[in-house]
Design a protein around this motif. Structure first.
Motif, PDB file in Angstrom:
ATOM      1  N   ASP A  63      25.533 -67.408 -18.875  1.00 63.41           N
ATOM      2  CA  ASP A  63      26.370 -68.435 -19.499  1.00 63.41           C
ATOM      3  C   ASP A  63      27.703 -67.850 -19.961  1.00 63.41           C
ATOM      4  O   ASP A  63      27.984 -66.667 -19.775  1.00 63.41           O
ATOM      5  CB  ASP A  63      25.636 -69.121 -20.657  1.00 63.41           C
ATOM      6  N   GLY A  64      28.535 -68.698 -20.563  1.00 63.19           N
ATOM      7  CA  GLY A  64      29.872 -68.284 -20.956  1.00 63.19           C
ATOM      8  C   GLY A  64      29.896 -67.202 -22.015  1.00 63.19           C
ATOM      9  O   GLY A  64      30.744 -66.308 -21.987  1.00 63.19           O
ATOM     10  N   LEU A  65      28.947 -67.272 -22.967  1.00 62.48           N
ATOM     11  CA  LEU A  65      28.913 -66.247 -24.016  1.00 62.48           C
ATOM     12  C   LEU A  65      28.534 -64.886 -23.439  1.00 62.48           C
ATOM     13  O   LEU A  65      29.103 -63.858 -23.815  1.00 62.48           O
ATOM     14  CB  LEU A  65      27.930 -66.655 -25.121  1.00 62.48           C
ATOM     15  N   ALA A  66      27.563 -64.867 -22.535  1.00 67.85           N
ATOM     16  CA  ALA A  66      27.163 -63.604 -21.912  1.00 67.85           C
ATOM     17  C   ALA A  66      28.304 -63.029 -21.081  1.00 67.85           C
ATOM     18  O   ALA A  66      28.557 -61.813 -21.086  1.00 67.85           O
ATOM     19  CB  ALA A  66      25.926 -63.821 -21.041  1.00 67.85           C
ATOM     20  N   LEU A  67      29.019 -63.913 -20.365  1.00 62.42           N
ATOM     21  CA  LEU A  67      30.180 -63.449 -19.600  1.00 62.42           C
ATOM     22  C   LEU A  67      31.238 -62.869 -20.526  1.00 62.42           C
ATOM     23  O   LEU A  67      31.829 -61.817 -20.236  1.00 62.42           O
ATOM     24  CB  LEU A  67      30.765 -64.614 -18.804  1.00 62.42           C
ATOM     25  N   CYS A  68      31.466 -63.553 -21.639  1.00 66.13           N
ATOM     26  CA  CYS A  68      32.454 -63.075 -22.611  1.00 66.13           C
ATOM     27  C   CYS A  68      32.090 -61.686 -23.113  1.00 66.13           C
ATOM     28  O   CYS A  68      32.944 -60.792 -23.184  1.00 66.13           O
ATOM     29  CB  CYS A  68      32.538 -64.074 -23.766  1.00 66.13           C
ATOM     30  N   GLU A  69      30.801 -61.481 -23.431  1.00 68.52           N
ATOM     31  CA  GLU A  69      30.360 -60.180 -23.942  1.00 68.52           C
ATOM     32  C   GLU A  69      30.567 -59.079 -22.899  1.00 68.52           C
ATOM     33  O   GLU A  69      30.985 -57.963 -23.220  1.00 68.52           O
ATOM     34  CB  GLU A  69      28.887 -60.263 -24.342  1.00 68.52           C
ATOM     35  N   ARG A  70      30.304 -59.390 -21.616  1.00 67.92           N
ATOM     36  CA  ARG A  70      30.472 -58.397 -20.560  1.00 67.92           C
ATOM     37  C   ARG A  70      31.952 -58.075 -20.343  1.00 67.92           C
ATOM     38  O   ARG A  70      32.324 -56.919 -20.086  1.00 67.92           O
ATOM     39  CB  ARG A  70      29.842 -58.891 -19.261  1.00 67.92           C
ATOM     40  N   ILE A  71      32.809 -59.095 -20.443  1.00 71.42           N
ATOM     41  CA  ILE A  71      34.250 -58.853 -20.284  1.00 71.42           C
ATOM     42  C   ILE A  71      34.774 -57.993 -21.425  1.00 71.42           C
ATOM     43  O   ILE A  71      35.555 -57.059 -21.211  1.00 71.42           O
ATOM     44  CB  ILE A  71      35.006 -60.192 -20.208  1.00 71.42           C
ATOM     45  N   VAL A  72      34.341 -58.306 -22.653  1.00 74.91           N
ATOM     46  CA  VAL A  72      34.783 -57.523 -23.814  1.00 74.91           C
ATOM     47  C   VAL A  72      34.357 -56.065 -23.669  1.00 74.91           C
ATOM     48  O   VAL A  72      35.092 -55.144 -24.036  1.00 74.91           O
ATOM     49  CB  VAL A  72      34.229 -58.136 -25.116  1.00 74.91           C
ATOM     50  N   LEU A  73      33.167 -55.846 -23.101  1.00 71.57           N
ATOM     51  CA  LEU A  73      32.656 -54.488 -22.947  1.00 71.57           C
ATOM     52  C   LEU A  73      33.377 -53.737 -21.833  1.00 71.57           C
ATOM     53  O   LEU A  73      33.697 -52.549 -21.964  1.00 71.57           O
ATOM     54  CB  LEU A  73      31.151 -54.535 -22.657  1.00 71.57           C
ATOM     55  N   ASN A  74      33.657 -54.427 -20.721  1.00 72.32           N
ATOM     56  CA  ASN A  74      34.213 -53.759 -19.537  1.00 72.32           C
ATOM     57  C   ASN A  74      35.712 -53.940 -19.353  1.00 72.32           C
ATOM     58  O   ASN A  74      36.367 -53.078 -18.778  1.00 72.32           O
ATOM     59  CB  ASN A  74      33.489 -54.270 -18.285  1.00 72.32           C
ATOM     60  N   ARG A  75      36.260 -55.077 -19.786  1.00 70.69           N
ATOM     61  CA  ARG A  75      37.696 -55.346 -19.669  1.00 70.69           C
ATOM     62  C   ARG A  75      38.223 -55.887 -20.997  1.00 70.69           C
ATOM     63  O   ARG A  75      38.634 -57.047 -21.093  1.00 70.69           O
ATOM     64  CB  ARG A  75      37.983 -56.331 -18.535  1.00 70.69           C
ATOM     65  N   PRO A  76      38.195 -55.080 -22.040  1.00 72.79           N
ATOM     66  CA  PRO A  76      38.598 -55.579 -23.367  1.00 72.79           C
ATOM     67  C   PRO A  76      40.059 -56.000 -23.452  1.00 72.79           C
ATOM     68  O   PRO A  76      40.468 -56.632 -24.420  1.00 72.79           O
ATOM     69  CB  PRO A  76      38.319 -54.380 -24.285  1.00 72.79           C
ATOM     70  N   ASP A  77      40.852 -55.667 -22.419  1.00 72.46           N
ATOM     71  CA  ASP A  77      42.265 -56.040 -22.429  1.00 72.46           C
ATOM     72  C   ASP A  77      42.483 -57.500 -22.053  1.00 72.46           C
ATOM     73  O   ASP A  77      43.581 -58.033 -22.253  1.00 72.46           O
ATOM     74  CB  ASP A  77      43.045 -55.156 -21.458  1.00 72.46           C
ATOM     75  N   ILE A  78      41.447 -58.171 -21.502  1.00 73.07           N
ATOM     76  CA  ILE A  78      41.601 -59.549 -21.040  1.00 73.07           C
ATOM     77  C   ILE A  78      40.995 -60.507 -22.079  1.00 73.07           C
ATOM     78  O   ILE A  78      39.780 -60.488 -22.304  1.00 73.07           O
ATOM     79  CB  ILE A  78      40.928 -59.771 -19.674  1.00 73.07           C
ATOM     80  N   PRO A  79      41.800 -61.357 -22.710  1.00 77.90           N
ATOM     81  CA  PRO A  79      41.264 -62.318 -23.670  1.00 77.90           C
ATOM     82  C   PRO A  79      40.482 -63.427 -22.963  1.00 77.90           C
ATOM     83  O   PRO A  79      40.797 -63.808 -21.833  1.00 77.90           O
ATOM     84  CB  PRO A  79      42.506 -62.870 -24.367  1.00 77.90           C
ATOM     85  N   VAL A  80      39.431 -63.923 -23.635  1.00 76.83           N
ATOM     86  CA  VAL A  80      38.564 -64.954 -23.082  1.00 76.83           C
ATOM     87  C   VAL A  80      38.658 -66.204 -23.955  1.00 76.83           C
ATOM     88  O   VAL A  80      38.516 -66.133 -25.175  1.00 76.83           O
ATOM     89  CB  VAL A  80      37.106 -64.473 -23.015  1.00 76.83           C
ATOM     90  N   VAL A  81      38.908 -67.338 -23.306  1.00 78.15           N
ATOM     91  CA  VAL A  81      38.899 -68.637 -23.984  1.00 78.15           C
ATOM     92  C   VAL A  81      37.689 -69.405 -23.488  1.00 78.15           C
ATOM     93  O   VAL A  81      37.484 -69.530 -22.266  1.00 78.15           O
ATOM     94  CB  VAL A  81      40.194 -69.426 -23.694  1.00 78.15           C
ATOM     95  N   VAL A  82      36.870 -69.909 -24.416  1.00 81.36           N
ATOM     96  CA  VAL A  82      35.609 -70.571 -24.072  1.00 81.36           C
ATOM     97  C   VAL A  82      35.763 -72.082 -24.173  1.00 81.36           C
ATOM     98  O   VAL A  82      36.300 -72.599 -25.156  1.00 81.36           O
ATOM     99  CB  VAL A  82      34.477 -70.084 -25.002  1.00 81.36           C
ATOM    100  N   LEU A  83      35.273 -72.785 -23.152  1.00 83.81           N
ATOM    101  CA  LEU A  83      35.221 -74.252 -23.151  1.00 83.81           C
ATOM    102  C   LEU A  83      33.821 -74.694 -23.522  1.00 83.81           C
ATOM    103  O   LEU A  83      32.839 -74.181 -22.955  1.00 83.81           O
ATOM    104  CB  LEU A  83      35.557 -74.795 -21.757  1.00 83.81           C
TER     105      LEU A  83
END
Length: 463
Positions: A63-83
């Protein structure tokens, strides 16, 4: 090709919604790329770069939260906006805890979404700029140069490189706090005299008799308390550089002796009988308008031209763009070591406030600001709350469009005054440059600002 607002990775399992989002963002200047699952999106992030990820919250599989957590861990330079269609406080907290930059509820207001994405893209850009500048500091040579890479500063150092090996006198001008002594040290460090001494004196810091003795030396018994002979700074600087800071404050009575020393390349100590040759390069600095001082009889014209063989004007900090962040990062590192605190840089929000501020005190004011912030902060990055109130609350002056408020209308004389002041601010307070732009002589600017309008202060005339 026109500039875009940023590349957006849109992650939405419902094809119709994904298409609507892509079309809406494309019409508003973004470059969207759609994917139907979190797994596909995360794989694409390993191959391409995006400014922001926009992801749905509820999706099959990851889901979106799990994707957000993986992005923060691996690509912390990219901000995530959740719908999310579930606009509850609990959902918002979960998204933020997962590392999301922000969240937007469904049904989506595209205009509101655009504002959030614009802020996210800017957030990323500022983080990248701070990171880049932090890395760039490692490439700055230890030659005493002013930290920065703006075009205005590069022009200064191009001139320094061209004249560093010369023995010609240099006059460094610029507002207070712009780094005139640092530029003088760079001249010395890059020239053939760099193995000789760099001797500096502030001409405004001592009375006339003491200044004369410091510069030229004195013989034993030349005056009360002169119990032994003293070597002056002109002689002590032999083989190196003598830096005359605040030379515009030198007493008028002492200026002829300085002029003779520069012309003859010899000095006579106070109370002495003979001339002593010296072999130092002379570099002077001032934050005053010496041309105006000459016109008013406060500074000798012949001395001005003798000092100003090569003129070097330092730009104010407000004209140096992202140099503000590079300098701030350097000061963070210095004061963190001095205070024994682990502070590694600036938050994007704090960086944005520093860029927006006008810095009337130039580099010196920035240094004071960062020293205070490092002392106050409880975090590894300086936040907006760590900055002084004047910087946190600063708003750039806005120019009201022609409106219907009669109280805002002013006389032609007042409009003229405001325009002259605006031109002066734009050129860093230099009446010489302002006079060229306005098409009037410098005396006219002085008369209009200094007398007709009640003695307005010129930045070049500040002590």
């Amino acid at each position: 090709m026109s500039a875009t607002k940023g590349r957006i990775l849109v992650v939405e399992d419902e094809r119709e919604m994904r298409t609507l989002l892509e079309k809406g963002l494309a019409r508003r200047g973004f470059v969207p790329t759609g994917r139907g699952s979190a797994d596909e999106a995360f794989s694409l992030l390993g191959e391409e770069d995006f400014d922001t990820v926009l992801t749905d919250l509820r999706m099959p599989g990851m889901d979106g939260l799990a994707l957000c957590e993986r992005i923060v861990l691996n690509r912390p330079d990219i901000p995530v906006v959740v719908l999310t269609a579930f606009g509850t406080l609990e959902t918002a907290v979960a998204a933020i805890r997962a590392g999301a930059y922000d969240f937007v509820t469904k049904p989506v207001d595209v205009d509101a979404l655009v504002l959030v994405l614009e802020r996210a893209v800017q957030h990323r850009a500022l983080r990248e700029e701070v990171r880049r500048l932090r890395q760039a500091l490692g490439d700055v040579s230890a030659d005493g140069r002013v930290v920065g890479e703006s075009p205005a500063l590069r022009r200064v150092y191009e001139l320094i490189d061209r004249v560093a090996d010369s023995d010609t006198s240099v006059l460094i001008t610029g507002e207070s706090g712009t780094g005139k002594e640092v530029a003088a040290r760079a001249l010395h460090a890059r020239g053939r005299r760099n193995e000789g001494p760099f001797v500096a004196i502030n001409c405004a810091a001592m009375p006339e008799q003491l200044l004369e003795s410091e510069l030229f030396g004195h013989a034993r018994g030349a005056f009360t308390d002169a119990k032994a002979a003293r070597t002056g700074l002109f002689i002590k600087a032999n083989g190196g550089t003598l830096f005359l800071d605040e030379v515009g404050e030198m007493p008028l009575a002492l200026q002829p002796k300085l002029l003779r020393a520069l012309q003859e390349r010899t000095v006579r100590p106070v109370g002495g009988d003979s001339e002593l040759p010296f072999g130092a390069r002379i570099v002077a600095a001032t934050n005053r308008d010496l041309e105006l001082a000459v016109e008013e009889g406060r500074f000798r014209e012949d001395l001005y031209y003798r000092l100003n063989v090569i003129g070097l004007e330092l730009p104010p900090l407000r004209a140096r763009g992202n140099d503000v962040l590079m300098l701030a990062q350097r000061f963070v590192e210095q004061f963190a070591v001095r205070s024994g605190k682990r502070v590694v840089g600036l938050s994007p929000a704090a960086a944005q406030r520093l860029l927006a501020y006008s810095w009337p005190g130039n580099v010196r004011e920035l240094q004071n600001c960062i020293e205070r912030a490092v002392a106050l902060t409880s975090y590894e990055q300086l936040t907006v709350e760590d900055l002084p109130e004047r910087i946190r609350d600063y708003r750039a002056p806005s120019h009201r469009a022609q409106g219907d408020d009669v109280s805002e209308l002013v006389s032609l004389e007042e409009m003229e005054r405001r325009y002259i002041q605006r031109v002066l601010e734009t050129v860093g307070g230099s009446r010489t440059l302002a006079s060229r732009i306005l098409g009037v002589d410098r005396k006219t600017i002085y008369r209009k600002l200094g007398r007709r309008y009640g003695g307005a202060e010129d930045k070049d005339d500040k002590a």
